[in-house]
Write an enzyme that holds these catalytic residues in place. Sequence first.
Site, PDB file in Angstrom:
ATOM      1  N   HIS A  93       0.737  -1.210  -0.017  1.00 35.17           N
ATOM      2  CA  HIS A  93       0.117   0.025  -0.005  1.00 35.17           C
ATOM      3  C   HIS A  93       0.885   1.249   0.049  1.00 35.17           C
ATOM      4  CE1 HIS A  93      -2.864   3.040   1.222  1.00 35.17           C
ATOM      5  NE2 HIS A  93      -3.992   1.922   0.927  1.00 35.17           N
ATOM      6  N   GLU A 142      -4.156   2.645  -7.228  1.00 36.41           N
ATOM      7  CA  GLU A 142      -4.554   3.563  -6.329  1.00 36.41           C
ATOM      8  C   GLU A 142      -3.606   4.730  -6.505  1.00 36.41           C
ATOM      9  OE1 GLU A 142      -6.533   2.094  -2.658  1.00 36.41           O
ATOM     10  OE2 GLU A 142      -4.505   2.044  -2.195  1.00 36.41           O
ATOM     11  N   SER A 180     -10.913   6.956  -2.400  1.00 37.17           N
ATOM     12  CA  SER A 180     -11.942   7.753  -2.456  1.00 37.17           C
ATOM     13  C   SER A 180     -13.200   7.318  -2.980  1.00 37.17           C
ATOM     14  CB  SER A 180     -11.981   9.222  -2.688  1.00 37.17           C
ATOM     15  OG  SER A 180     -10.941   9.883  -2.018  1.00 37.17           O
ATOM     16  N   GLY A 201     -11.335   2.512   1.522  1.00 38.55           N
ATOM     17  CA  GLY A 201     -10.735   2.725   2.937  1.00 38.55           C
ATOM     18  C   GLY A 201     -11.754   3.484   3.528  1.00 38.55           C
TER      19      GLY A 201
HETATM   20  P1  PGA Z   1      -9.683   5.652   0.743  1.00 37.65           P
HETATM   21  O1  PGA Z   1      -8.508   4.607   0.820  1.00 37.65           O
HETATM   22  O2  PGA Z   1     -10.956   4.858   0.364  1.00 37.65           O
HETATM   23  O3  PGA Z   1      -9.831   6.189   2.139  1.00 37.65           O
HETATM   24  O4  PGA Z   1      -9.403   6.580  -0.270  1.00 37.65           O
HETATM   25  C1  PGA Z   1      -8.443   3.671   0.023  1.00 37.65           C
HETATM   26  C2  PGA Z   1      -7.142   3.081   0.326  1.00 37.65           C
HETATM   27  O5  PGA Z   1      -6.079   3.567   0.756  1.00 37.65           O
HETATM   28  O6  PGA Z   1      -7.107   1.868   0.183  1.00 37.65           O
END
Ligand code: PGA
Length: 219
Positions: A93, A142, A180, A201
């Site tokens: 990640h 991501e 997001s 997330g």
């Molecule tokens: P987020 O995080 O949905 O809060 O943007 C996604 C992630 O980092 O896996």
Amino acid sequence: MWIIANWKSNKTIAEALDWISQIGPQIPKSEKLRVIVCPTFDALSEVKKAIIVGNFPLLVGAQDLSPFGTGAYTGEEPVQTLSQFIDFVIVGHSERRQNFGETDEMIAKKVVQALDNNITPLVCVQDENTPVPEGCKLVVFEPVFAIGTGNPDTPENADEIAKKLKEKYGDGLEVLYGGSVNSQNVKGFISKPNISGVLVGNASLDAEEFVKICKNCAL
Ligand code: PGA
């Protein structure tokens, strides 16, 4: 279709169990959907138990694993002990790359550990240039600007990157999108031809919102 809840460093065991008991009965039972929850290490055992007892259509994943096996590696979580609870693991990640100095080399070692022990690794990539380790069949695109900001990438761009990754690593590679994602925008991503699911997330922390995401994906 993969829907993965990445809780990051959140939720006590009591909060985790509350979430499981709320969403468990509401997850659509569909052959197409694979819903995975990734709690903190300390909650893995209790979360797994609650899912078995409730007979819920949920799988358990870890957010990381050791690049080594069992042995003298203080503080690390090896796949051999994690596999008591998990079928799946997030690797590389961007928060680990940034805050813990994870390198592509370490990530490749973690992928080997997972694959050798029949755990499915999900490797996080920032774009089509992040290396995907050999044998890895599942990645999540991501973009850093979209993580935890409320400012997602567009489904069109995410699909374009997913297409490039498939061109580079073969059609057998499944590509998810993360950054997001919420119940309002999830359909836009999963309806794209090259996107096979989402990593969620913030929006996964709220049980009601996460159920909505699952239901919108099952439609
Ligand atoms: P987020 O995080 O949905 O809060 O943007 C996604 C992630 O980092 O896996």
